[in-house]
Enzyme design. Structure first.
Site, short mmCIF file in Angstrom:
data_model
loop_
_atom_site.label_atom_id
_atom_site.label_comp_id
_atom_site.label_asym_id
_atom_site.label_seq_id
_atom_site.Cartn_x
_atom_site.Cartn_y
_atom_site.Cartn_z
N HIS A 78 -7.67 -5.10 -5.94
CA HIS A 78 -6.89 -3.68 -5.65
C HIS A 78 -7.67 -3.11 -4.64
O HIS A 78 -7.78 -1.94 -4.58
CB HIS A 78 -6.87 -2.84 -6.78
N THR A 85 2.09 -5.88 -10.08
CA THR A 85 0.58 -5.41 -10.03
C THR A 85 0.22 -5.49 -11.36
O THR A 85 0.90 -4.67 -12.21
CB THR A 85 0.64 -4.25 -9.22
N ASP A 98 -5.79 -10.99 -1.41
CA ASP A 98 -6.16 -9.75 -0.53
C ASP A 98 -7.34 -9.26 -0.65
O ASP A 98 -8.03 -9.44 -1.75
CB ASP A 98 -4.94 -8.86 -0.54
N GLY A 99 -7.98 -8.46 0.23
CA GLY A 99 -9.33 -7.97 0.04
C GLY A 99 -10.43 -8.11 0.85
O GLY A 99 -11.10 -9.38 0.44
N THR A 149 0.86 -1.31 0.28
CA THR A 149 0.05 -0.10 -0.04
C THR A 149 0.78 1.32 0.05
O THR A 149 1.93 1.15 0.37
CB THR A 149 -0.86 0.07 1.07
N ALA A 150 0.40 2.28 -0.58
CA ALA A 150 1.24 3.42 -0.75
C ALA A 150 1.33 4.43 0.28
O ALA A 150 0.25 4.54 1.19
CB ALA A 150 0.91 4.21 -2.09
N ARG A 191 -11.50 7.29 -8.58
CA ARG A 191 -11.70 7.40 -7.33
C ARG A 191 -12.32 8.64 -7.03
O ARG A 191 -11.70 9.65 -6.72
CB ARG A 191 -10.29 6.96 -6.45
#
EC number: 1.1.3.15
Length: 353
Positions: A248, A156, A279-280, A78-79, A165
Site C-alpha cells: 500500500h 485490496t 507496486d511500491g 489511488t484515491a 498516517r
C-alpha cells in the site's frame, strides 16, 4: 523547466500542490520505514547485463490477463485524483488509453466509473474494490463495472482499517468526515444522486468471503496487498487469477517488507499458476527491469501518476508513462534483453540481495 525523470515531476508537483494535498498523496504510516524501504530496496539490487547481443529492436509489449499492453507499466488504484487536477481520474484514464496500458480505477475515485470510462472508452480498465460490509453495495458495484466493460476486479486486502498516517493528522485531514464518494453507495443512496461520506472497508472480510464475490462476477479477481508465501498459496487455492504484491505504498502497516523484497517469495509460492504483479517504490526504468526479472508480469505506479497529473494533467500522466517506458527500453538494450520475455532472474546478482 524540463521534467526529465520521475523525480523532477515529484519536485514540481510539491511546489504546485497545497500542503494538505501533498501530505495526503505522500502520506506514509507511522515512521515511514516501509515507505522509505520501498525505494531503498531497489538500490540494493544489482544487475548482470549480457553483451554482444543484437538489441537493434526492442519490444516492451506484454499481456496481463490476456490483454496486450504496450509496456509492463500500469497505473495503480489511488484515491481522489481531483486533489491534483480538476478532471482527476478522467485525465488519468485518457493518458492510460493513449499509452495503451491498464488503469486500475479506485473505489475512492473523484468521479463515477461511468464518467471515467466515458472519458476513455477504449482504455483497458480494471476496478479496485474495498469490500464493503453491505454486500448489496459490492454486488451493485460489480454489476456496474461489468456493464462498462471492465476486464478485472482488484480486491485490496491490506486495509481492514486505515493505517496510522501522521501527516494526514497533522494537516487535520479527516478522510471519513471530509471526503465524499461518487461510487460506493447503497442502492437507496445512489438514487439521490448525492455523494456519500467515505465508506471504510469491512474489517471482517476473510478468505471465506471470496466465493461469494466470485459468484457475483465473471471477471478475473486479483488480490492486491499480498506479501507472504502463505497468503499467496491461499490465493491459488481460492482460484484467484492474479496477485499484486504491495504494501500500500507504505501507507498501512509500517515495518513490513518492501514490495520488491516480498516479490520473490510470492512468485515462488504461486509457481507460475497465476500472474503476479507488484507496486511500491518504482521510480526508474531500472526498477521496472528488476521487478520483471524477479518475476513480476508488470509493475503498477501510484504516487508518480499523481505527480504527473498535478504538473500537467493528462499530458503529465502520459509523460510519466512515456519516460518510464523509454527508460525501460534503454535498460533492456543495455542488459541484452530484446523483449520482455527475455527478462529473467539471470539478470539479478543474487549474492548481493
Amino acid at each position: 523547466m524540463s521534467l526529465l525523470c520521475l523525480a523532477d515531476f515529484k519536485a514540481q508537483a510539491q511546489k504546485q500542490l497545497s500542503k494538505t494535498s501533498w501530505d495526503f498523496i505522500e502520506g506514509e504510516a507511522d515512521d515511514g520505514i516501509t515507505y522509505n524501504d520501498n525505494l531503498a530496496a531497489f538500490r540494493r539490487i544489482r544487475l548482470r547485463p549480457r553483451y554482444l547481443r543484437d538489441v537493434s529492436k526492442i519490444d516492451t509489449r506484454t499481456t496481463i490477463q490476456g490483454q496486450e499492453i504496450n509496456a509492463p507499466i500500469c497505473i495503480s488504484p489511488t484515491a481522489f485524483h481531483s486533489i491534483a487536477w480538476a478532471d482527476g481520474e478522467k485525465s488519468t484514464a485518457k493518458a492510460a488509453q493513449k499509452a495503451n496500458i491498464c488503469y486500475v480505477i479506485s473505489s475512492y475515485a473523484s468521479y463515477t466509473v461511468e464518467d471515467i470510462v466515458a472519458a476513455a472508452p477504449g482504455g483497458l480498465h480494471w476496478f479496485q474494490l474495498y469490500v464493503q460490509p453491505d454486500w448489496d453495495i459490492n454486488k451493485q458495484m460489480v454489476q456496474r463495472i461489468e456493464a462498462l466493460g471492465f476486464k478485472a476486479l482488484v480486491v485490496t486486502v491490506d486495509a481492514p482499517v486505515l493505517g496510522n498516517r501522521r501527516g494526514n493528522k497533522r494537516s487535520l485531514l479527516d478522510l471519513e468526515a471530509n471526503i465524499k464518494l461518487k461510487d460506493l453507495r447503497s442502492p437507496g443512496e445512489s438514487k439521490s444522486g448525492l455523494p456519500t461520506p467515505l465508506s471504510m472497508p469491512s474489517s471482517s472480510s476473510c478468505w471465506n468471503d471470496l466465493p461469494l464475490l466470485q459468484s457475483m462476477t465473471r471477471l478475473p479477481i486479483i488480490l492486491k496487498g499480498i506479501l507472504t508465501k502463505e497468503d499467496a498459496e491461499l490465493a491459488v487455492k481460492h482460484n484467484i487469477r492474479g496477485i499484486i504484491v504491495s504494501n500500500h505504498g507504505g501507507r498501512q502497516l509500517d515495518e513490513v517488507p518492501a514490495s520488491i523484497d516480498a516479490l520473490r517469495e510470492v512468485v515462488a509460492a504461486v509457481n507460475g499458476k497465476i500472474e503476479v504483479y507488484m507496486d511500491g517504490g518504482v521510480r526508474t526504468g531500472n526498477d521496472v527491469l528488476k521487478a520483471l526479472a524477479l518475476g513480476a508480469r508488470c509493475i503498477f505506479l501510484g504516487r508518480p501518476i499523481i505527480w504527473g497529473l498535478a504538473c500537467k494533467g493528462e499530458d503529465g500522466v502520459k509523460e510519466v508513462l512515456d519516460i518510464l517506458k523509454e527508460e525501460l527500453h534503454t535498460c533492456m538494450a543495455l542488459s541484452g534483453c530484446r523483449s520482455v520475455a527475455e527478462i529473467s532472474p539471470d539478470l539479478i546478482q543474487f549474492s548481493r540481495l
